[in-house]
Design a protein around this motif. Sequence first.
Motif, PDB file in Angstrom:
ATOM      1  N   LEU A   1      72.386 168.725  90.237  1.00  0.00           N
ATOM      2  CA  LEU A   1      71.817 167.447  89.809  1.00  0.00           C
ATOM      3  C   LEU A   1      72.688 166.297  90.296  1.00  0.00           C
ATOM      4  O   LEU A   1      72.186 165.302  90.811  1.00  0.00           O
ATOM      5  CB  LEU A   1      71.690 167.402  88.284  1.00  0.00           C
ATOM      6  CG  LEU A   1      71.284 166.043  87.705  1.00  0.00           C
ATOM      7  CD1 LEU A   1      69.858 165.705  88.087  1.00  0.00           C
ATOM      8  CD2 LEU A   1      71.457 166.031  86.201  1.00  0.00           C
TER       9      LEU A   1
ATOM     10  N   ARG B   1      64.501 167.323  81.826  1.00  0.00           N
ATOM     11  CA  ARG B   1      65.231 168.515  81.396  1.00  0.00           C
ATOM     12  C   ARG B   1      66.600 168.106  80.887  1.00  0.00           C
ATOM     13  O   ARG B   1      67.109 167.050  81.245  1.00  0.00           O
ATOM     14  CB  ARG B   1      65.485 169.457  82.578  1.00  0.00           C
ATOM     15  CG  ARG B   1      64.307 170.203  83.062  1.00  0.00           C
ATOM     16  CD  ARG B   1      64.742 171.264  84.066  1.00  0.00           C
ATOM     17  NE  ARG B   1      65.892 172.022  83.582  1.00  0.00           N
ATOM     18  CZ  ARG B   1      66.717 172.696  84.371  1.00  0.00           C
ATOM     19  NH1 ARG B   1      66.540 172.699  85.672  1.00  0.00           N
ATOM     20  NH2 ARG B   1      67.716 173.375  83.870  1.00  0.00           N
ATOM     21  N   THR B   2      67.217 168.968  80.129  1.00  0.00           N
ATOM     22  CA  THR B   2      68.597 168.771  79.691  1.00  0.00           C
ATOM     23  C   THR B   2      69.488 169.729  80.476  1.00  0.00           C
ATOM     24  O   THR B   2      69.216 170.918  80.540  1.00  0.00           O
ATOM     25  CB  THR B   2      68.733 169.027  78.178  1.00  0.00           C
ATOM     26  OG1 THR B   2      67.868 168.123  77.483  1.00  0.00           O
ATOM     27  CG2 THR B   2      70.162 168.809  77.712  1.00  0.00           C
ATOM     28  N   PHE B   3      70.522 169.187  81.078  1.00  0.00           N
ATOM     29  CA  PHE B   3      71.485 169.962  81.850  1.00  0.00           C
ATOM     30  C   PHE B   3      72.801 169.978  81.090  1.00  0.00           C
ATOM     31  O   PHE B   3      73.290 168.931  80.683  1.00  0.00           O
ATOM     32  CB  PHE B   3      71.704 169.324  83.230  1.00  0.00           C
ATOM     33  CG  PHE B   3      70.471 169.280  84.080  1.00  0.00           C
ATOM     34  CD1 PHE B   3      70.209 170.298  84.989  1.00  0.00           C
ATOM     35  CD2 PHE B   3      69.571 168.228  83.999  1.00  0.00           C
ATOM     36  CE1 PHE B   3      69.081 170.261  85.794  1.00  0.00           C
ATOM     37  CE2 PHE B   3      68.446 168.176  84.783  1.00  0.00           C
ATOM     38  CZ  PHE B   3      68.193 169.202  85.684  1.00  0.00           C
ATOM     39  N   HIS B   4      73.384 171.157  80.888  1.00  0.00           N
ATOM     40  CA  HIS B   4      74.653 171.300  80.179  1.00  0.00           C
ATOM     41  C   HIS B   4      75.754 171.633  81.176  1.00  0.00           C
ATOM     42  O   HIS B   4      75.671 172.636  81.878  1.00  0.00           O
ATOM     43  CB  HIS B   4      74.566 172.403  79.115  1.00  0.00           C
ATOM     44  CG  HIS B   4      73.543 172.126  78.073  1.00  0.00           C
ATOM     45  ND1 HIS B   4      73.775 171.303  77.015  1.00  0.00           N
ATOM     46  CD2 HIS B   4      72.254 172.546  77.955  1.00  0.00           C
ATOM     47  CE1 HIS B   4      72.690 171.229  76.272  1.00  0.00           C
ATOM     48  NE2 HIS B   4      71.752 171.972  76.828  1.00  0.00           N
ATOM     49  N   ARG B   5      76.773 170.799  81.219  1.00  0.00           N
ATOM     50  CA  ARG B   5      77.876 171.020  82.150  1.00  0.00           C
ATOM     51  C   ARG B   5      78.655 172.260  81.739  1.00  0.00           C
ATOM     52  O   ARG B   5      78.977 172.446  80.574  1.00  0.00           O
ATOM     53  CB  ARG B   5      78.803 169.808  82.150  1.00  0.00           C
ATOM     54  CG  ARG B   5      79.874 169.919  83.172  1.00  0.00           C
ATOM     55  CD  ARG B   5      80.662 168.668  83.247  1.00  0.00           C
ATOM     56  NE  ARG B   5      81.595 168.768  84.352  1.00  0.00           N
ATOM     57  CZ  ARG B   5      82.366 167.791  84.735  1.00  0.00           C
ATOM     58  NH1 ARG B   5      82.305 166.634  84.139  1.00  0.00           N
ATOM     59  NH2 ARG B   5      83.191 167.956  85.735  1.00  0.00           N
TER      60      ARG B   5
ATOM     61  N   THR C   1      76.682 166.617  78.749  1.00  0.00           N
ATOM     62  CA  THR C   1      75.249 166.893  78.758  1.00  0.00           C
ATOM     63  C   THR C   1      74.528 165.740  79.442  1.00  0.00           C
ATOM     64  O   THR C   1      74.857 164.588  79.215  1.00  0.00           O
ATOM     65  CB  THR C   1      74.707 167.040  77.320  1.00  0.00           C
ATOM     66  OG1 THR C   1      75.476 168.015  76.639  1.00  0.00           O
ATOM     67  CG2 THR C   1      73.256 167.456  77.319  1.00  0.00           C
TER      68      THR C   1
ATOM     69  N   ASP D   1      75.215 175.415  82.628  1.00  0.00           N
ATOM     70  CA  ASP D   1      73.986 175.301  83.411  1.00  0.00           C
ATOM     71  C   ASP D   1      74.346 175.236  84.887  1.00  0.00           C
ATOM     72  O   ASP D   1      74.987 174.297  85.343  1.00  0.00           O
ATOM     73  CB  ASP D   1      73.217 174.052  82.994  1.00  0.00           C
ATOM     74  CG  ASP D   1      71.816 173.997  83.529  1.00  0.00           C
ATOM     75  OD1 ASP D   1      71.533 174.674  84.538  1.00  0.00           O
ATOM     76  OD2 ASP D   1      71.000 173.277  82.943  1.00  0.00           O
TER      77      ASP D   1
ATOM     78  N   ARG E   1      70.471 164.400  80.432  1.00  0.00           N
ATOM     79  CA  ARG E   1      69.017 164.571  80.451  1.00  0.00           C
ATOM     80  C   ARG E   1      68.547 163.800  81.663  1.00  0.00           C
ATOM     81  O   ARG E   1      68.883 162.652  81.847  1.00  0.00           O
ATOM     82  CB  ARG E   1      68.381 164.023  79.179  1.00  0.00           C
ATOM     83  CG  ARG E   1      68.555 164.949  78.001  1.00  0.00           C
ATOM     84  CD  ARG E   1      67.932 164.389  76.729  1.00  0.00           C
ATOM     85  NE  ARG E   1      66.701 163.653  76.934  1.00  0.00           N
ATOM     86  CZ  ARG E   1      65.470 164.139  76.770  1.00  0.00           C
ATOM     87  NH1 ARG E   1      65.300 165.376  76.390  1.00  0.00           N
ATOM     88  NH2 ARG E   1      64.417 163.390  76.959  1.00  0.00           N
TER      89      ARG E   1
ATOM     90  N   GLU F   1      72.601 174.582  87.412  1.00  0.00           N
ATOM     91  CA  GLU F   1      71.948 173.507  88.153  1.00  0.00           C
ATOM     92  C   GLU F   1      72.540 172.131  87.857  1.00  0.00           C
ATOM     93  O   GLU F   1      72.156 171.144  88.458  1.00  0.00           O
ATOM     94  CB  GLU F   1      70.457 173.504  87.854  1.00  0.00           C
ATOM     95  CG  GLU F   1      69.742 174.740  88.384  1.00  0.00           C
ATOM     96  CD  GLU F   1      68.277 174.713  88.031  1.00  0.00           C
ATOM     97  OE1 GLU F   1      67.934 174.306  86.906  1.00  0.00           O
ATOM     98  OE2 GLU F   1      67.479 175.100  88.885  1.00  0.00           O
ATOM     99  N   CYS F   2      73.487 172.054  86.929  1.00  0.00           N
ATOM    100  CA  CYS F   2      74.068 170.765  86.549  1.00  0.00           C
ATOM    101  C   CYS F   2      74.784 170.099  87.725  1.00  0.00           C
ATOM    102  O   CYS F   2      74.627 168.916  87.963  1.00  0.00           O
ATOM    103  CB  CYS F   2      75.021 170.946  85.375  1.00  0.00           C
ATOM    104  SG  CYS F   2      75.560 169.387  84.659  1.00  0.00           S
TER     105      CYS F   2
END
Length: 115
Positions: free
Chosen positions: A36, A23-27, A7, A30, A9, A32-33
Amino acid sequence: MTGTRTTSRAAAAAAARSAYVVRTFHRGSDKECEALAAHIGRGLVVEVVLRAGEEIPLRCRSRTDLTSDELFAAPGSALVRRGNTFADFLDRTGRVEAIWFASRTVRGPRPRRTG
């Protein structure tokens, strides 16, 4: 300790606004992770959660008696029979790292400096 990022942020540029939004990105879940990670120069990671793997004691062993020809020998070559190739070390230990300090050997006369 080895770890895998699960995860993140990050302050990323919002498409609809001219501002950054945290935002929080979850591998894995998500989409968009991975984007990022690719555009990290335009974002600011403020927090990361790592999943730690099993702790495995490692032993560092430096070898200076091998040439790069032997360590990186092609399969089937005469040097492979000695058992000191990168693949041999990997098969025996499960982990291997090579740091190669290339030296420059000058053969023949050195060029003369002019001027």
